[in-house]
Structures are given as C-alpha cells and as structure tokens.
Write an enzyme that holds these catalytic residues in place. Structure first.
Site, mmCIF file in Angstrom:
data_model
loop_
_atom_site.group_PDB
_atom_site.id
_atom_site.type_symbol
_atom_site.label_atom_id
_atom_site.label_comp_id
_atom_site.label_asym_id
_atom_site.label_seq_id
_atom_site.Cartn_x
_atom_site.Cartn_y
_atom_site.Cartn_z
ATOM 1 N N HIS A 1 12.479 1.473 0.706
ATOM 2 C CA HIS A 1 13.440 2.511 0.185
ATOM 3 C C HIS A 1 12.704 3.672 -0.327
ATOM 4 C CE1 HIS A 1 16.361 -0.608 0.966
ATOM 5 N NE2 HIS A 1 17.358 0.497 0.860
ATOM 6 N N ASN B 1 5.255 -2.059 -2.589
ATOM 7 C CA ASN B 1 6.674 -2.063 -2.645
ATOM 8 C C ASN B 1 7.174 -2.649 -3.791
ATOM 9 O OD1 ASN B 1 9.304 -1.482 -2.085
ATOM 10 N ND2 ASN B 1 9.457 -3.252 -0.605
#
Length: 301
Positions: free
Chosen positions: A147, A178
């Site tokens: 994201h 991440n």
C-alpha cells in the site's frame, strides 16, 4: 462506491462531475489552491480544483498519464494517484491526515466476514482496462502488494478503506521492506505525527521510483511490473499556521531499521532525487523556506 476520475493529460477526453472536497476547519486561512504565489498547478485547477490541494505535487506533463481522485461520502477526497499508463505504474499517491478523516468507523477484520474472506484487493476500474494492473500480475510474483496510502489510515468508512486496496494504490514491495522500515514509517505517521501535537493537517505524498531507469530495481518475472529501487515519503505539517516539512528516502530492500532519522532528507533534496516537485501549491515564499530545511528535533527524530 463513489470515486472521481479526471484525465489530466490528453490520453482521453472525459468530463465527470467533481465531488466536493471536505477541508479541515484548521487549515490555513486561505484554502489550498487559493493562496497568492501558487503557480505550478494553477492551470490544472481550472480542470479540477482538487489539484490545488496542498498534498498535490506538480503534475507530470506529456505522456499517457492519468490523475485519479478517489472520494467518499462524508469525507470528500480519500486519496489521489498519478498513473503512468505506458508503464502500468503509479508515480505517487497523495492524501491528507487530519482529525476528521482519522476517525474509526470500520474494522479491517470485517473483511474476513465477506464471501471471499479476506482483504478486497481489486483492479481500479477508473483506469482503462488495457492500462490497469491486475491481481494476476502480482500472483506468484514474489513481492507483496504494498500500500502507498495505508489501509490503516482510512478506517473512517468501509468505502474509504476498500479504495486503498485498489491496485492503483499498490506497488510491488519486498516483504522485509513492507513489514520493516516502510511499516515503521507508516506507524510514525499514523500514531505520532497524526496527532494534535504535530498537526492540524498532514499533507503526504508517497511512492516508488519509476521514472529513471537507474532507479528501477527490475521487473516482476511474469507480468513485468516495475519494481522500484527506492521509495519516498514527503510530509508537510501545518499546525497553528506554522509549517514543517520532512522527506524520507528509502532503498527498496529488506530492512528492519526503526530509526527514521537515518532516512531523513529535506524536501529540496527529495525533489532532486525523485524529479517530483512536492508541495508546489504553497505560496512561493513558504515553499522555499520549508523545503530547504528539516527540524529533526521537532519531528522527534
């Protein structure tokens, strides 16, 4: 699901109704896009007034680029994306954090109760089909669907949270990045800087590098999605009419470092690294001053 799409350049000629954007009452006395000294995106605001919001960087001219502005009921603009259709990749996502859009009315655990029993990753249907990324592009790629505007930052409604799972807001990320330093940065934004001590409003622009060949780590083996070599975050805080800015520049690799000070740069430096003109809708005098320095102590770094 409500969203707004506008084609910024000449790829398509589409006219859609613009949803009004909700502004925080604690914004500077002149709303984004109306200040004297605004120059970079001034013409674009004639096409879409949202382009004058302070989180927007300068829009890229030339090429097949789209600007996607996703909005929701009650909270206005959720986030915006500049999408490179030829590369099937985003250049950046920008959004705001403030006391209004940071309320929690939705739990991500609710996605487990859906018929598919998981997070709602999905194609962004506001992008023409031939230029979209798909779920199949990421399948067995070896990379996380990372994201850019975090799901956890958009819990004010089911719709707002679901939009963060559009693949236009996703880039390939190494898992150890991440879930490592990138997650640390997201946590600092959400839990430390997105508080009344630091902001009336935070204006944020983030992404991975796709423009320069030297800043591309490679491509996914099957679908040939761009894997950025670096990721960046540009943050502008406005508190009681005072401005502070922070740039963060990360090499895209497994990294569990929790000391964000190691990645801090001025916005001026971040602009040279990325080629992106951040916070160009600020009055020139304020932009020049705030982008040239970092007060690491103020940011708690």
């Amino acid at each position: 699901m409500k969203h707004y799409r506008l084609v910024a350049l000449s790829l398509f000629a589409i006219a859609l109704t613009c949803f009004s954007c909700q502004e925080d009452d604690n914004l500077p006395s002149q709303k984004p896009g109306t200040q004297t000294g605004v120059n970079t995106n001034a013409n674009a605001t004639n096409v879409n007034p949202n382009y004058g919001r302070l989180e927007f960087p300068r829009l890229k001219t030339g090429g097949n680029n789209l600007v996607l502005v996703h909005s929701v009921d009650n909270y206005g603009v959720n986030f915006a994306v500049e999408w490179d259709c030829d590369k099937k990749a985003q250049r950046w996502t920008c959004y705001q954090l403030n006391s209004i859009n940071s309320v929690k009315n939705w739990s991500r655990d609710n996605w487990k109760k859906t018929e598919w029993g998981g997070d709602p990753f999905q194609e962004d249907t506001t992008i023409p089909q031939q230029y979209r990324t798909t779920l199949a592009d990421y399948r067995s790629s070896g990379y996380d669907r990372g994201h850019i505007c975090p799901s956890a930052d958009r819990l004010n409604s089911k719709e707002a949270n679901e939009q963060t799972y559009y693949l236009s807001n996703i880039q390939p990320q190494v898992n150890g990045f991440n879930t490592g330093v990138w997650l640390t940065m997201e946590g600092a934004l959400r839990n430390t800087w997105n508080t009344n001590n630091y902001r009336d409003v935070l204006y944020i622009c983030k992404g991975g590098t796709i423009d320069k060949s030297s800043q591309i780590a490679g491509y996914t083996s099957k679908s040939k999605l761009i894997v950025p070599k670096y990721y960046f975050t540009a943050i502008l805080s406005v508190k009681n009419g005072k401005y502070h800015a922070l740039g963060l520049w990360f090499e895209h690799k497994s990294n569990e470092d929790t000391k964000l000070r190691n990645y801090a740069v001025t916005i001026d430096r971040l602009e040279k690294l990325t080629g992106i003109d951040f916070f160009c809708n600020l009055p020139d005098a304020i932009e020049n001053e705030v982008e040239a320095k970092i007060d690491l102590k103020w940011w708690g770094l």
